[in-house]
Design a protein around this motif. Structure first.
Motif, short mmCIF file in Angstrom:
data_model
loop_
_atom_site.label_atom_id
_atom_site.label_comp_id
_atom_site.label_asym_id
_atom_site.label_seq_id
_atom_site.Cartn_x
_atom_site.Cartn_y
_atom_site.Cartn_z
N VAL A 104 10.78 0.54 -17.57
CA VAL A 104 10.49 0.66 -16.13
C VAL A 104 11.79 0.69 -15.33
O VAL A 104 11.96 1.52 -14.43
N VAL A 105 12.72 -0.18 -15.67
CA VAL A 105 14.01 -0.21 -14.97
C VAL A 105 14.75 1.11 -15.17
O VAL A 105 15.31 1.66 -14.22
N ALA A 106 14.72 1.64 -16.37
CA ALA A 106 15.39 2.92 -16.64
C ALA A 106 14.75 4.05 -15.81
O ALA A 106 15.46 4.89 -15.24
N ALA A 107 13.42 4.06 -15.73
CA ALA A 107 12.73 5.08 -14.93
C ALA A 107 13.08 4.93 -13.46
O ALA A 107 13.33 5.92 -12.76
N TYR A 108 13.13 3.70 -12.97
CA TYR A 108 13.49 3.44 -11.57
C TYR A 108 14.92 3.90 -11.29
O TYR A 108 15.17 4.59 -10.29
N GLU A 109 15.85 3.56 -12.17
CA GLU A 109 17.24 3.97 -11.97
C GLU A 109 17.39 5.48 -12.00
O GLU A 109 18.17 6.05 -11.23
N THR A 110 16.64 6.15 -12.86
CA THR A 110 16.67 7.61 -12.92
C THR A 110 16.19 8.21 -11.60
O THR A 110 16.81 9.13 -11.05
N LEU A 111 15.10 7.66 -11.06
CA LEU A 111 14.59 8.15 -9.78
C LEU A 111 15.60 7.91 -8.66
O LEU A 111 15.78 8.76 -7.79
N MET A 112 16.25 6.76 -8.67
CA MET A 112 17.24 6.45 -7.63
C MET A 112 18.45 7.39 -7.74
O MET A 112 18.97 7.86 -6.72
N PRO A 143 12.77 -8.97 -1.61
CA PRO A 143 12.48 -9.97 -0.59
C PRO A 143 12.88 -9.48 0.80
O PRO A 143 13.93 -8.86 0.97
N VAL A 144 12.03 -9.74 1.80
CA VAL A 144 12.30 -9.30 3.17
C VAL A 144 13.31 -10.22 3.84
O VAL A 144 14.29 -9.75 4.41
N ASP A 145 13.09 -11.51 3.78
CA ASP A 145 13.94 -12.48 4.47
C ASP A 145 14.92 -13.12 3.51
O ASP A 145 14.75 -14.27 3.10
N SER A 146 15.94 -12.38 3.15
CA SER A 146 16.92 -12.91 2.22
C SER A 146 18.31 -12.73 2.79
O SER A 146 18.66 -11.66 3.28
N ASP A 147 19.09 -13.80 2.74
CA ASP A 147 20.48 -13.74 3.19
C ASP A 147 21.38 -13.13 2.13
O ASP A 147 22.46 -12.66 2.41
N GLU A 148 20.91 -13.16 0.90
CA GLU A 148 21.71 -12.66 -0.21
C GLU A 148 21.31 -11.22 -0.53
O GLU A 148 20.24 -10.76 -0.20
N ASP A 149 22.21 -10.53 -1.23
CA ASP A 149 21.92 -9.19 -1.71
C ASP A 149 21.24 -9.33 -3.07
O ASP A 149 21.88 -9.21 -4.11
N GLU A 150 19.94 -9.61 -3.04
CA GLU A 150 19.21 -9.88 -4.27
C GLU A 150 18.75 -8.59 -4.94
O GLU A 150 18.57 -7.58 -4.29
N ASP A 151 18.55 -8.71 -6.23
CA ASP A 151 17.99 -7.60 -6.98
C ASP A 151 16.51 -7.46 -6.65
O ASP A 151 15.88 -8.38 -6.15
N ALA A 152 15.99 -6.31 -6.96
CA ALA A 152 14.56 -6.07 -6.77
C ALA A 152 13.79 -6.71 -7.92
O ALA A 152 14.33 -6.99 -8.99
N TYR A 153 12.51 -6.95 -7.68
CA TYR A 153 11.61 -7.50 -8.70
C TYR A 153 10.67 -6.40 -9.15
O TYR A 153 10.23 -5.57 -8.35
N VAL A 154 10.33 -6.42 -10.43
CA VAL A 154 9.45 -5.40 -11.00
C VAL A 154 8.17 -6.08 -11.46
O VAL A 154 8.20 -7.08 -12.18
N PHE A 155 7.03 -5.53 -11.02
CA PHE A 155 5.72 -6.05 -11.41
C PHE A 155 4.85 -4.92 -11.92
O PHE A 155 4.92 -3.80 -11.42
N LYS A 156 4.01 -5.23 -12.88
CA LYS A 156 3.00 -4.29 -13.35
C LYS A 156 1.79 -4.42 -12.44
O LYS A 156 1.39 -5.53 -12.07
N ILE A 157 1.21 -3.29 -12.05
CA ILE A 157 0.01 -3.29 -11.22
C ILE A 157 -1.21 -3.17 -12.14
O ILE A 157 -1.33 -2.21 -12.89
N VAL A 158 -2.08 -4.17 -12.08
CA VAL A 158 -3.29 -4.18 -12.89
C VAL A 158 -4.47 -4.12 -11.93
O VAL A 158 -4.65 -5.03 -11.11
N TYR A 159 -5.25 -3.05 -12.02
CA TYR A 159 -6.38 -2.87 -11.12
C TYR A 159 -7.61 -3.61 -11.63
O TYR A 159 -7.99 -3.45 -12.79
N GLU A 160 -8.20 -4.40 -10.74
CA GLU A 160 -9.45 -5.10 -11.05
C GLU A 160 -10.62 -4.14 -10.84
O GLU A 160 -11.59 -4.16 -11.58
N ASN A 161 -10.52 -3.34 -9.78
CA ASN A 161 -11.46 -2.27 -9.46
C ASN A 161 -10.71 -1.31 -8.53
O ASN A 161 -9.50 -1.42 -8.39
#
Length: 86
Positions: free
Chosen positions: A74-82, A38-56
């Protein structure tokens, strides 16, 4: 206000718009995922994970991941990259 390519607007459960920063996209087991914060957050929030599904080629949807194993992978892959970036 300057428009940024890394900011997207999503609707929450109540139909209100909320801006998110695209932290990264990554591919896991042949699927593409987006990590958003979230861009406008007063709290230190966690990130959200979404699957991208292409329509075209030009259109896609962000879908909530329902499968716990898929989400964990997905979370494990993200943490490894970080960890590699540090």
């Amino acid at each position: 206000m300057e428009e940024r390519d890394d900011i997207i607007t999503l609707l929450d459960e109540e139909g209100k718009e909320q801006d998110f920063e695209v932290i990264m996209t990554l591919e896991v087991e042949g699927n593409e995922y987006a990590i958003l914060a979230p861009v406008d957050s007063d709290e230190d929030e966690d990130a959200y994970v979404f699957k991208i599904v292409y329509e075209n080629e030009d259109e896609y949807s962000l879908v909530t991941i329902e499968d716990d194993e898929e989400y964990d992978n997905v979370v494990a892959a993200y943490e490894t990259l970080m960890d590699e970036e540090m």
